[in-house]
Every structure is written in C-alpha cells, then in structure tokens.
Write an enzyme that holds these catalytic residues in place. Structure first.
Site, PDB file in Angstrom:
ATOM      1  N   ASP A  57       0.822  -1.220   0.000  1.00 41.25           N
ATOM      2  CA  ASP A  57       0.000   0.000   0.000  1.00 41.25           C
ATOM      3  C   ASP A  57       0.855   1.268   0.000  1.00 41.25           C
ATOM      4  O   ASP A  57       0.601   2.204   0.765  1.00 41.25           O
ATOM      5  CB  ASP A  57      -1.003   0.013   1.162  1.00 41.25           C
ATOM      6  CG  ASP A  57      -2.213  -0.888   0.905  1.00 41.25           C
ATOM      7  OD1 ASP A  57      -2.330  -1.416  -0.218  1.00 41.25           O
ATOM      8  OD2 ASP A  57      -3.036  -1.070   1.822  1.00 41.25           O
ATOM      9  N   ASN A 125      -3.298  -4.333  -0.635  1.00 41.23           N
ATOM     10  CA  ASN A 125      -4.623  -4.539  -1.221  1.00 41.23           C
ATOM     11  C   ASN A 125      -5.125  -3.304  -1.964  1.00 41.23           C
ATOM     12  O   ASN A 125      -6.002  -3.405  -2.809  1.00 41.23           O
ATOM     13  CB  ASN A 125      -5.635  -4.959  -0.149  1.00 41.23           C
ATOM     14  CG  ASN A 125      -5.733  -3.952   0.975  1.00 41.23           C
ATOM     15  OD1 ASN A 125      -4.700  -3.478   1.470  1.00 41.23           O
ATOM     16  ND2 ASN A 125      -6.931  -3.607   1.382  1.00 41.23           N
ATOM     17  N   HIS A 126      -4.549  -2.136  -1.658  1.00 41.68           N
ATOM     18  CA  HIS A 126      -4.954  -0.929  -2.375  1.00 41.68           C
ATOM     19  C   HIS A 126      -4.235  -0.781  -3.706  1.00 41.68           C
ATOM     20  O   HIS A 126      -4.737  -0.130  -4.611  1.00 41.68           O
ATOM     21  CB  HIS A 126      -4.676   0.321  -1.520  1.00 41.68           C
ATOM     22  CG  HIS A 126      -5.683   0.531  -0.442  1.00 41.68           C
ATOM     23  ND1 HIS A 126      -6.704   1.451  -0.537  1.00 41.68           N
ATOM     24  CD2 HIS A 126      -5.841  -0.075   0.756  1.00 41.68           C
ATOM     25  CE1 HIS A 126      -7.437   1.404   0.558  1.00 41.68           C
ATOM     26  NE2 HIS A 126      -6.932   0.500   1.358  1.00 41.68           N
ATOM     27  N   HIS A 214       1.233  -8.660   3.827  1.00 41.53           N
ATOM     28  CA  HIS A 214       0.232  -7.579   3.875  1.00 41.53           C
ATOM     29  C   HIS A 214      -1.160  -8.201   3.925  1.00 41.53           C
ATOM     30  O   HIS A 214      -1.774  -8.456   2.884  1.00 41.53           O
ATOM     31  CB  HIS A 214       0.389  -6.683   2.633  1.00 41.53           C
ATOM     32  CG  HIS A 214      -0.452  -5.443   2.676  1.00 41.53           C
ATOM     33  ND1 HIS A 214       0.064  -4.194   2.907  1.00 41.53           N
ATOM     34  CD2 HIS A 214      -1.785  -5.256   2.523  1.00 41.53           C
ATOM     35  CE1 HIS A 214      -0.897  -3.296   2.892  1.00 41.53           C
ATOM     36  NE2 HIS A 214      -2.040  -3.916   2.655  1.00 41.53           N
ATOM     37  N   HIS A 244      -3.114  -0.613  10.374  1.00 42.56           N
ATOM     38  CA  HIS A 244      -2.626   0.771  10.437  1.00 42.56           C
ATOM     39  C   HIS A 244      -2.132   1.242  11.800  1.00 42.56           C
ATOM     40  O   HIS A 244      -1.451   2.249  11.913  1.00 42.56           O
ATOM     41  CB  HIS A 244      -3.705   1.722   9.908  1.00 42.56           C
ATOM     42  CG  HIS A 244      -3.765   1.725   8.411  1.00 42.56           C
ATOM     43  ND1 HIS A 244      -4.324   2.752   7.688  1.00 42.56           N
ATOM     44  CD2 HIS A 244      -3.298   0.838   7.505  1.00 42.56           C
ATOM     45  CE1 HIS A 244      -4.211   2.473   6.387  1.00 42.56           C
ATOM     46  NE2 HIS A 244      -3.602   1.320   6.261  1.00 42.56           N
TER      47      HIS A 244
END
Ligand SMILES: [Mn+2]
Length: 308
Positions: A57, A125-126, A214, A244
């Site tokens: 990410d 994943n982003h 991740h 996060h």
C-alpha cells in the site's frame, strides 16, 4: 548485539502503508501522504541504510493520479539515486526472484542505473495488480528502475515463496515477501497446505529469515485474517503490513518462536482509536541471527486527537 561491527550489520529502514494519494483532493491535507513519504526517504538517507523495505500500500488508489505518481517518482529520484556504493551482495537468482517483471534484475545491479538506496516492496490490497497484463503501480516503478517489486504471485492455487538471499559481511539474510491476496483465499490456501516457503539448501540454520506480509492480522471473522500460527516457525521476524495501528516494537510469538513487528501506516486513513497513536517507522539492524528494531517517530504526520 548488532551495531558493533558495521560491515556485518544490515541497516534497513522499515515502513508500510504510506497510502500516497490519500485525501489528495483535500485543500489542507492534500499533500500529507507525499510529505510523510519524503520524511521516510530522508530518514533512509540520514541513517545511511542498506535498503528501504516497504510492506505494501505505497499507493492508496489502484490507479494513482498523475500528480501522485509524479510526486512519488520525483521523491524516489531525489532520495534514492546517487553514487553511494551498495554494501551487500545479492546471492539468489534474480531472474527467478523477479521473473514476473519485464526487467528481472535489481535496480542497483543494472549497469544503466546509479542507485544509492534500493527500495524493496511488496504490493498491498490498495495497489494490487489488476486488469490487462495484471499490472500494478509498483510494476511501473520497477520498470522505471526506482523500486524492486517482489512477492508477486501468479498462481491462484499454489504459492511457493522463494526468498531473496542477501549477504553483508558474515550476515546472511533470507527475505521472503508475499503481496496482498484476498484474506479468505489465502486462509484457505494455508489450510490446504498450498503455501510453502522454500529455504536455502546450504547452511540452512545460518540465515536470518524475515517475511514481509500484507494481510489482516486482527481476526475480523472466521477466515478473513491470517493467524500467525499459519506462518512457518523457522522465521525470525515477520513484518506485518496492512494494519494501520503502529505496533512496531517486535512482539514475541512464543508458539511460533518468532517476532512480529507491525509498523502501521504513515498516514491516518480512518477515525479509529488505533490511528490516534503516534506514527513510527523502524530502523532494523541485523547481525547474524540477532536484530534490533529502533523506533523513529514521524514528525510530519498530522495527528488525530481525542477518543472516538
Ligand atoms: Mn492494506
């Protein structure tokens, strides 16, 4: 302990979830993610690290805007290129490790590039690969020569992770990476024993084994997270991206006999309790089988206040 003999000690800057482009349209916070990224890269330079390791990410959007992609490239060019010699050797077969890339070579081993601080990254994943050619933004950065993109898997049934093998003086490091996969799918693959981590054949016990992943670490449901017990117990240190909250101080898992460090994001992307904690990156020193993680507070990160 690490730090005594510089020539045998890897110095690695650890960061994850930089989410470049988060809130980019906001008049006040629009540049926050790039500012934090600059602070991270600046720390890499200041601490004279061997390389920077990112846990996914890097980008908030799968298709980052031109402004964000440009800003990212400008920073990488400013901070990571230059004459500083690379102090470690790369031992594994690059053409295998980077077989998913059009240029299956580390940027600092490319005669046409002058790299001072290599950046190694998996995807999150982003910023995962999608669409025609199954490409992601990191593929662009890799082909441009600014990032070494590893941990990309192409098979949906079986995953074999072979490590990048690095050596600095007498310290040998096996670095495993796995870019983000949908949690349910990866959970199932682990249960069916379809995920394996290959180990170097020679001097098997001499390597410091590090894994960057991740995925959800926190249990959100029965199968949409990856329990630490799924991971191989020969690992010494797991760098856990995606979550996060900053829990960068290595936490000992006594069942698996490895440490887990969760650096957390360098920008707050949600109004949650975990995001109100101070943001840090890590300076990881590895000598032989010993390591030390030193927390570096990020000073530019806008702080969220209050309990929600
Ligand atoms: Mn993520």
């Amino acid at each position: 302990m690490p730090g005594e003999d510089v020539d045998d000690t890897f110095k690695i800057l650890i960061a994850t979830d930089i989410h470049l482009g988060y809130g980019e349209k906001d008049a006040i916070r629009g540049n926050d993610s790039l500012v934090a990224f600059e602070e991270i890269l600046d720390n890499g330079k200041k601490h004279d690290v061997d390389f920077i390791l990112l846990g996914g990410d890097l980008f908030h959007e799968n298709k980052p805007s031109r402004k964000i992609l440009h800003g990212c490239l400008a920073l990488l060019r400013k901070y990571c290129m230059g004459d500083k010699p690379i102090q470690y050797e790369f031992l594994s077969d690059q053409s295998v490790d980077f077989s998913h890339c059009q240029f299956p070579i580390l940027n600092h081993e490319d005669q046409n590039l002058n790299v001072a601080t290599p950046v190694l990254s998996i995807h999150g994943n982003h910023d995962d690969p999608t669409g025609q050619g199954n490409l992601c933004a990191l593929d662009l950065l890799h082909t441009a020569g600014f990032v070494n993109y590893f941990g990309k898997t192409t098979s949906l049934e079986k995953i074999e992770i072979s490590p990048l093998l690095l050596q600095k003086g007498s310290t040998k490091m096996a670095l495993y990476g796995l870019g983000s996969i949908r949690d349910e799918r990866l959970h199932r693959m682990f249960l069916h024993k379809n995920v394996s981590m290959l180990r170097p054949k020679e001097d098997k016990d001499d390597w410091f084994n590090m894994f960057v992943i991740h995925q959800n670490r926190a249990k959100h449901g029965a199968t949409n997270y990856i329990p630490e017990q799924f991971l191989d117990d020969f690992l010494d240190l797991v760098i856990w991206g995606h979550e996060h909250e900053c829990r960068i101080d290595p936490e000992w898992n006594g069942i698996q006999n490895f440490y887990v460090s969760q650096p957390g994001s360098s920008i707050a992307t949600s109004l949650s309790e975990g995001e109100t904690a101070k943001k840090h990156i890590g300076l990881l020193q590895v000598k032989g089988k010993d390591f030390k993680m030193t927390k570096i507070p990020l000073e530019t990160v806008r702080h969220l206040y209050g309990s929600i």
